[in-house]
Structures are given as C-alpha cells and as structure tokens.
Design an enzyme around this catalytic site. Sequence first.
Site, PDB file in Angstrom:
ATOM      1  CG  ASP A  98      -2.282   0.508   0.986  1.00  0.00           C
ATOM      2  OD1 ASP A  98      -2.397   1.496   0.248  1.00  0.00           O
ATOM      3  OD2 ASP A  98      -3.245  -0.064   1.526  1.00  0.00           O
ATOM      4  CG  ASP A 200      -4.746   5.925   0.809  1.00  0.00           C
ATOM      5  OD1 ASP A 200      -5.717   5.170   0.958  1.00  0.00           O
ATOM      6  OD2 ASP A 200      -4.614   7.001   1.425  1.00  0.00           O
ATOM      7  CD  GLU A 242      -8.841   4.842  -1.611  1.00  0.00           C
ATOM      8  OE1 GLU A 242      -9.744   4.516  -0.828  1.00  0.00           O
ATOM      9  OE2 GLU A 242      -7.825   5.470  -1.245  1.00  0.00           O
ATOM     10  CG  HIS A 316      -8.606  -0.901   4.147  1.00  0.00           C
ATOM     11  ND1 HIS A 316      -8.377  -0.989   2.788  1.00  0.00           N
ATOM     12  CD2 HIS A 316      -8.276   0.364   4.495  1.00  0.00           C
ATOM     13  CE1 HIS A 316      -7.927   0.169   2.347  1.00  0.00           C
ATOM     14  NE2 HIS A 316      -7.856   1.009   3.347  1.00  0.00           N
ATOM     15  CG  ASP A 317     -10.991   2.640   3.742  1.00  0.00           C
ATOM     16  OD1 ASP A 317     -10.654   2.610   4.940  1.00  0.00           O
ATOM     17  OD2 ASP A 317     -10.306   3.187   2.857  1.00  0.00           O
TER      18      ASP A 317
END
Length: 541
Positions: A98, A200, A242, A316-317
């Site tokens: 990430d 991200d 993302e 995860h979000d």
Amino acid sequence: MTQHWWQRATVYQIYPRSFQDSNGDGIGDLPGIISRLDYLAELGVDALWLSPVYQSPNADNGYDISDYQAINPEYGTMADMTRLISEAAKRNIKIVMDLVVNHTSDEHPWFVSARQGSDRSTRDYYVWADPVDGHVPNDLTSGFIGGSAWQWDAESEQYFLHLFSEKQIDLNWQNPKLRQAIYQMMNFWIDQGISGFRMDVIDMIAKEPLNKVLVNGPRLHEYLHEMNRQTWADRDFLTVGEAWSASPQDALRYSDERHQELSMTFQFGHLWADRRIGGDKWEERPLDVERLKNALYECQTTMATHGWNSLFWNNHDLPRAVSRFGTTGPQRELSAKMLAITLHGLKGTPFIYQGEEIGMTNCPVNSIDQVDDVEARTIYRQLRQRGDDADTAMQKINVFNRDNARTPMQWNDDPYAGFSTTQPWLSVNPNYREINVASAQARRQSLWWVYKQLIALRHQEPVLQNGKFEALPAMPASVMAYTRTWKQTQWLVCGNYSAQAVSVKLPQSKSTLVISNYPDGPGQLGQTVLRPYEAFIVALN
C-alpha cells in the site's frame, strides 16, 4: 497485446493488524502472515496486497506514515518483511504494498523539519498558506475529524493542510524535489522484490487547495506518467489507484496502456447502489440492483479494448459484502456465492478482502466506546450534534463503520477465533464459532471452495481472462446476466440478487455447467426460474 501477470491473477487483500497475531500481543503481524502463506497458496491467490506496515503512530491505523522505509515494530522488522517476500515467492505469490503518498504523518521527519522554519529543505514538501483577512485561507474541511482542514502554525505564522486527520499532513506534489524523494522511496521497495503498489487516494495528489480543487487536479496525469517512467516502467508491475472520484472514462484514462500511467484503478460507482446520491456517507437506502449492474456494466464496456478493470466488493474501508449486498440470515452462504460468481465472471482483476472467502459479516456494536475507526467516531459526534439520540446514531454508524471490515480474521472456533491467544486490539465478531476457515474448508460445498474454484478458473480459462463482455437485454431488475466470448468459446454468467424466485428468459442453448451455487445447477436454459440468490456460469454449446 502482451498479457500481464495481473490480468490472469486474483489479489487477496490483507489488513495486517487483523490477519494473524504470532506473538500474543493481540495485534496481527508479519510473522503471522508468513504462518498463513500455505493457506493462501491453497486458496490459489496470486498476490497479497498489504495495507500499510510502515512505521506509523497509527492515528489512522497505518495510513499516517512516519517512515516509508521502516516497518512498524508492532508488525515486526525489515528482516520479517524480507522473509515474507521470499517465502511468498516460493509459493508463487507476489507482494503488493500500500502506497500512501497524498500525505504523511505529522511525525514524519520531513514534516518535523518543515515546521522548524521556512528555510528548511523539506518546507515545500507540504502545503502551506498565509491567512486571508486574519482567518483560514478557505472553508475546506477535514474529512476524518471535521472542522477546518487548515491548521495554524504559530512559529511560521502560516497554515498547513490536512484533508484527513490532523496527524495526516498533505504533501505538495507541485514540488519536483518531493516527487523525486517519493520515486526514490518507491524504487527502494521495488528493489526489495515487491510486485506492485496499491495507491491510496491517488486522485488527490494533484490538488490545488487554494482553488478548492481536491481531486483530478490539472497535473494529475502528468505526475502519474512521470512516476511510471521513473519507477516500474521496465517491469511487469501491478499498480492500482484508489480513486473515489473516477468515472469509467476516468478509469480508462488512468489505465490505458498507451498513456503509461497505472494498471487499473479502484472505481466505486457500483458502491453507490445502496447510498443516497449527494447524501452523507452513513445515509443508507435499499439496494438498487439495477444501479449496481449498470455501474459494473459501464466499466466493462468502457474498457472493452483498452485499459483494465478492478473487480471488488469490499476492502478495509467498506462494509462486509455479504452484509451489504446479500443476506446474513440462513441464506448467507448462498448469497455470498452469488456475489462471488457474478463478480468473478467479469473481465478484470478480482480482489478478495480477507474473510470474504468464508463470508465474514459486519459486526454491529452497541456503544461508541467500542468503535476504533477515527472517521466513525467523528460521524457519531456530528450525528449527536444534529439531534440523533445515541441509539439512532449507533444504528447509522453500524452500517458503514470501517471497523466492520477490520475485526480479526476468523480461523477456527478456538478462543479469539484462532487469531490470537489474547484479547485482540478489536473484538472478534461473536459469530466466529459458526463462520471460520476450519469449518469452511471441511465442507466441500462451502463458500471457500467456490472461491478456490473461481480463482482456478481465472488461471485456466482464456474466456475469463480475455473474453468480450456483453450484457443480456431485458433482464428483471434483480438479475445480472451477461456473456463472455473468446474465439469459439462463450460462457453465460447469471445471478439473482433477490431472496425471491424470479422468471427469466435466457438463450435457448445446450450448455455445460461450469460452476453453480446450487448443487443441481440451473437445469435447461430458455424460460428459466431462478431460485433465491441462484447464480451459475455455463458454457454455451
């Protein structure tokens, strides 16, 4: 066109804090992941995307990085990271890191130095602004904590920007020295042997905050092309950005190989199917399957010949997929299989979030004291200020609270679900005695075996890797049905998103069953009644 490894791969996301604790401190770690590599190899996944394991004070569970080239001691050491890369490679599993380069922690040495004076070499690594008429530069707000996104620095008499928490300080990508420092860091990790980056909020790096342009800034694609050329350009390397703001057309621009930017993006259009457009994050509405289908279909057709799709239900979000789009009642596994089959039949790279393969569910809590998620705590406070009582506010929080995805992995029915030998950092979902890996692997008709079969089909079948997508017309609202065609092979993928039986008209053709979530498969095609949550793939003869 050259086929890349990630075009026939399935990626498994690990949230390291919640995957496997190896030392009994209640926190997952790198040795814990290593201990589960044989499990991941048996499932058949090709790559592991690790949420951040870098040094961090954990204001946002690792998405606030204080040292990009060090491992958080909670997770282990750099030697552990090296061993993970090596041991995964022995099992033909690649590692995807990430990458959080929109902001750093306020404890990162770059920012610590930047606050010491305007003459510091890293001062312009961050976004600074002078007061306007004695006040903040504009009305930008902080997404995670509420209030102004501008923080006053008394020493320099300027404001700095934090669009998330006050400990996540936005970087200034307009500074070429900052960009070079980031590329150098990325090359450090590439040299360690990793095979990809998940990026991200990558659509925010070219922000122009004084103009209140936060996503898709005018230099975004310039920066991504530069990043590509200076890091992974000569490698078969996975890069997935993302991009909450990305339309299918934007996703094409990012991933079109002719532009030399990213492999693909996470675009989230289908995830608005149960949210009120223009409303707040916690404003739920009944699932609109038509809207969900149309969003997924548009991505398929927009990137039919160039670019590439990511395929995912959760991360995860996001809430657990089966709780959101299926059911957690007696038909939980049936609906979860339907979600798996209808998504994995599409063209693109599937991403599985840890626990999805056994149908882990959301984990509602009763009190805000049980919530770890910094964003959810802020939303709760705002709801109470707006007049909601505690029960109503918690009911709303429980729908989209990010903790739903972060409860520990449920390995078996031992205390703490086999995740740890002590109380974990976040409580285990109480349903772990029924929903766990050991139970799922022991039942050959379980969801776990469906995922294993779908991953194997992705490896073996060119029609899944390359086949043309075409939606079947005139389907009922609750039914997703499409074909994939490659050379002389055509597969039909069909799924009923309803708890009710529904009649559909499918192509009248002889067929061979590939996979189904009902033991007896769909029977003869043509005028067909789909059972509740029924899904299948058949090869049309």
